[in-house]
Design a protein around this motif. Structure first.
Motif, mmCIF file in Angstrom:
data_model
loop_
_atom_site.group_PDB
_atom_site.id
_atom_site.type_symbol
_atom_site.label_atom_id
_atom_site.label_comp_id
_atom_site.label_asym_id
_atom_site.label_seq_id
_atom_site.Cartn_x
_atom_site.Cartn_y
_atom_site.Cartn_z
ATOM 1 N N ASN A 120 0.313 -1.511 0.113
ATOM 2 C CA ASN A 120 -0.054 -0.520 0.388
ATOM 3 C C ASN A 120 0.961 1.055 -0.165
ATOM 4 O O ASN A 120 0.217 2.153 -0.862
ATOM 5 C CB ASN A 120 -0.721 -0.340 1.318
ATOM 6 N N ALA A 121 2.455 1.114 0.789
ATOM 7 C CA ALA A 121 2.597 2.228 0.687
ATOM 8 C C ALA A 121 3.593 2.610 -0.597
ATOM 9 O O ALA A 121 3.175 3.953 -1.232
ATOM 10 C CB ALA A 121 3.734 1.870 1.356
ATOM 11 N N SER A 122 3.353 1.522 -1.094
ATOM 12 C CA SER A 122 4.096 1.727 -2.717
ATOM 13 C C SER A 122 3.270 2.546 -3.718
ATOM 14 O O SER A 122 3.464 2.710 -4.934
ATOM 15 C CB SER A 122 4.999 0.144 -3.425
ATOM 16 N N LEU A 123 1.974 1.824 -3.399
ATOM 17 C CA LEU A 123 0.305 2.479 -4.482
ATOM 18 C C LEU A 123 0.371 3.353 -4.086
ATOM 19 O O LEU A 123 0.238 4.111 -5.343
ATOM 20 C CB LEU A 123 -0.280 1.797 -4.627
ATOM 21 N N GLU A 124 0.183 3.962 -2.851
ATOM 22 C CA GLU A 124 -0.058 5.607 -2.400
ATOM 23 C C GLU A 124 1.858 6.381 -2.953
ATOM 24 O O GLU A 124 1.100 7.571 -4.211
ATOM 25 C CB GLU A 124 0.317 5.324 -0.977
ATOM 26 N N ASN A 125 2.661 5.970 -3.301
ATOM 27 C CA ASN A 125 3.516 7.003 -3.284
ATOM 28 C C ASN A 125 4.392 6.657 -4.375
ATOM 29 O O ASN A 125 4.795 7.566 -4.860
ATOM 30 C CB ASN A 125 5.113 6.392 -1.917
ATOM 31 N N ASN A 126 3.955 5.977 -5.455
ATOM 32 C CA ASN A 126 4.157 5.672 -7.049
ATOM 33 C C ASN A 126 2.942 5.230 -7.621
ATOM 34 O O ASN A 126 2.940 4.005 -7.728
ATOM 35 C CB ASN A 126 5.393 4.829 -7.100
ATOM 36 N N LYS A 127 1.883 6.104 -8.126
ATOM 37 C CA LYS A 127 0.654 5.891 -8.545
ATOM 38 C C LYS A 127 1.289 6.231 -9.591
ATOM 39 O O LYS A 127 1.977 6.162 -9.929
ATOM 40 C CB LYS A 127 0.080 7.798 -8.657
#
Length: 163
Positions: A120-127
């Motif tokens: 989820n952090a990767s999805l949020e940080n790297n739309k």
């Protein structure tokens, strides 16, 4: 008052020291090479695959015998336009696994938590791609599969992202 003054003096001395060494490095060819390597190399190594930690944790949980759930499992062969919804679907279903593990006190609860948190952090940080195609399926439209098949598909999708 004295402590504040000492702090300012120390900061100024550090500034002078770093300033002189930094400019000395930039004056010669070897210094420039070292400077550019230090500035460039960590970014390329770290930027190799933003999902590396997720992959490690997936490898940890795929052998779990105490997770018994059926999960919506996206197709691994979805087109590029649907890649973001596919990945989001896997992470939504990971939340289901996490809830199951919390209820049953699974041996791999921490690893499942790590997958969910890092993903989820990767999805949020790297739309990935905020424009999703209308032709992409919703998560609930995919077939439900057992935990083992879900993890195998999840790993394939993440590995595809890392290439």
């Amino acid at each position: 008052q004295k402590t504040h003054l000492k702090s300012i003096c120390l900061q100024y001395q550090l500034y002078l020291l770093l300033n002189s060494h930094f400019f000395c490095l930039l004056k010669n060819e070897m210094g420039l090479i070292i400077f550019f390597l230090c500035a460039y190399v960590p970014k390329t190594v770290a930027g190799h695959c933003k999902w590396a930690e997720v992959l490690k944790d997936l490898e940890q949980i795929k052998t779990s015998k105490d997770i018994d759930v059926s999960l919506y499992t996206a197709n691994t062969d979805e087109g590029v336009k649907c890649q973001e919804p596919v990945i989001r679907c896997f992470f939504l279903e990971t939340e289901v696994i996490l809830q199951e593990c919390l209820i049953k006190n699974c041996s791999k609860t921490q690893d499942v938590w790590n997958v969910w948190k890092n993903g989820n952090a990767s999805l949020e940080n790297n739309k990935l791609n905020s424009k999703t195609s209308a032709k992409c399926k919703e998560c609930e439209e995919y077939e439900e599969k057992n935990f083992t098949e879900f993890i195998q598909s999840f790993v394939k999708v993440i590995q595809k992202e890392c290439k």
